[in-house]
Design an enzyme around this catalytic site. Sequence first.
Site, mmCIF file in Angstrom:
data_model
loop_
_atom_site.group_PDB
_atom_site.id
_atom_site.type_symbol
_atom_site.label_atom_id
_atom_site.label_comp_id
_atom_site.label_asym_id
_atom_site.label_seq_id
_atom_site.Cartn_x
_atom_site.Cartn_y
_atom_site.Cartn_z
ATOM 1 N N ASP A 47 -61.973 4.498 17.109
ATOM 2 C CA ASP A 47 -61.318 3.386 17.474
ATOM 3 C C ASP A 47 -60.311 3.081 16.283
ATOM 4 O OD1 ASP A 47 -63.283 3.225 19.401
ATOM 5 O OD2 ASP A 47 -63.712 1.180 19.164
ATOM 6 N N ASP A 50 -61.882 7.585 21.339
ATOM 7 C CA ASP A 50 -61.192 6.374 21.900
ATOM 8 C C ASP A 50 -60.290 5.958 21.094
ATOM 9 O OD1 ASP A 50 -62.826 6.703 24.117
ATOM 10 O OD2 ASP A 50 -64.464 5.363 23.409
#
Length: 691
Positions: free
Chosen positions: A518, A545
């Site tokens: 992230d 991600d």
Amino acid sequence: MSEHRSTARHRRSKTFLAVGLPLALTTAGALVHGTGFVPQRASAATTAAAAPAWATAVADGFASVDALGQNGTYGGRDGRTVTVRTQADLEKYATAAEPYVIVVAGTITMNPVGKEIKVASDKTIVGSGTSGHIVGGGFFLGQGVHNVIIRNLTIRDAYQGVWNDKEHDFDAVQMDGAHHIWIDHNDLRNMADGLIDVRKDSTYVTVSWNRLSQNNKTFGIGWTENVTTDITIHHNWFRETEQRNPSTDNAAHAHLYNNYLEDVAGTSINSSYGNYSRGGTRMVLENSYFQGMRNPVIKDATATIVQRGNVFSGTSGRNESGGTAFDPKAYYSYTLDSAANVPSLLKSGTGPRSTIGTTASAAAEASTKAAAATTLTVAQDGTGQYRTVQAAVNAVPANNSSRVVVSIKPGTYRETVKVPSNKPHVTFQGTGGSRKDTVIVYNNASGTKKPDGSGTYGTSGSATVAVEADDFQARNLTISNDFDEGANQSLSGHQAVALRTAADKVFLDGVIVEGDQDTLLLDTAAKDRLGRVYVTNSYVIGNVDFIFGRATAVIDRSVITLKKRWDGSSAGYVTAPSTAANRKGILIANSTVNGGVSDRTFYLGRPWHAGGDASLDPQTTVRNTSLSAAIRTTPWTDMSGFSWKDDRFAEYKNTGSGSGAASSSRPHLTDAQAADQEVADWLAGWTPSAS
């Protein structure tokens, strides 16, 4: 962001195209693309008074001199203004006998690679703001062609992988016997041969305010025994260019002033020489700045160079002058900027401008220039106004109406920073020689406990830098989250954001954003709010991600670096879009995806339906990008019960060992679909520009 999501409750039905890609949804305010030109004037007579300044601009320097039957250089101002978005239309109007002002709106990729469009006389070819790109080719101005302006374009990437290339003569702009030519405010880089070649007695040429970079044989003048060429070269930034910066052979009058030649230490491109006066050239070289250049100024025994007011910093080797030249003011008037100010002036002022090639009024342009930026300096050693970045942000007036530049001196700033929504128009500017010199870093994670005992930070709260204010910019620095997953295995929640944006018109240029899981959260202020982000010339580094959120975001001309996970394993996901319906999501264009990870271990993306929201319509498009073998042969995957096939994931003309043919598990855009999924469509009328 957690790797595990709530289970989907239901899905709406959707219509699919033959290749398995959902029908593209039109973004609010997106530019309209047609198949031909878009006329901007009904007739010359009805619009001459209303024409913007850029459409009637004229050259300075030698291109302004009346000679050879031509009174200065004004391009196609007497003709119609047309907008082009395809190679066919650009070639149609550039080669026409009539005068035209040709606005390039969007990216035009030349086919075949290396094609140089033969431009006819009386033309202005201008990029629309910063959106006009010519990729893999350029322009040719042949014998007798005159009165041509090439302005405000990015011309790039014809490089064929051979540094000293003898086989591919692919130039950005080549002139053979042309006269009265003005090359202004362009970004020229990474071509197979020259960025600019002024050959075969071309003359009355001015080259001004361009950014020339990432090239070997950069700017050549001559290729003739005749001492003919008259040329002015001023306010150009040469950066990471090996030779011909320029090389000037048999120029009757070569006037070079206020240029910035920079060789950055520690890179793979090393200068062999700077300004070169050859043959019978007479050169006047004034108030230029040479940084780190080898052999900054050299001349042949038969050539002359008169130097005045130049600055040499960290240079080595030959620095020569001698002989008599000429007085440029006998031919035209000009004003010199101080050489000491040249680096900062050219770093901010060269290359395409948002106010050129667009409908911005002259009054708006003047207003922008008048609203001079306030600068707040940050330095850990106390030599600035503030010791921390947050202290400088706190000093920005609430609801400020003009730009505030937070100028950050080199150093590692271990702090968290928040730019609140009531402080728009803020720029973070690193002042080091490299984006690695200025680092803002912290190590909060989603599961990190807050000092006041009120719980944990959560994913969005873990950000090292949080931007909630519109019109934010950052350049020439690193933003990092160095949370140590290995040392915190007992902690629940390893998501650790480096940079979170929740605003509109965020421009990141020349930055590094680094983390693990992230890394880069591209959000919006609310689900129903538009949040556009443009990232260019940058590095984004992570593993899980690590480019995610609901913003309308473009990663352009950048490097996405894949990292191994804390335990040394290779597995991850580049993107996790959480796009609202009827919005654009994440676009990766003209970039590179690579890293030191195992082959076929990373997905390009998966759909994040935040909170199990089935109304979301996640979108990632990856186009014209080099993919390493790390990318899986089926590059998209499901997430938390939501199938990627129900959302919008696609590729277009990617290259590299990680690319693959279209299939039901690897959808590709058609050419028609790709025409509606370009950078300009994502930005929806916003043209990012450094300020």
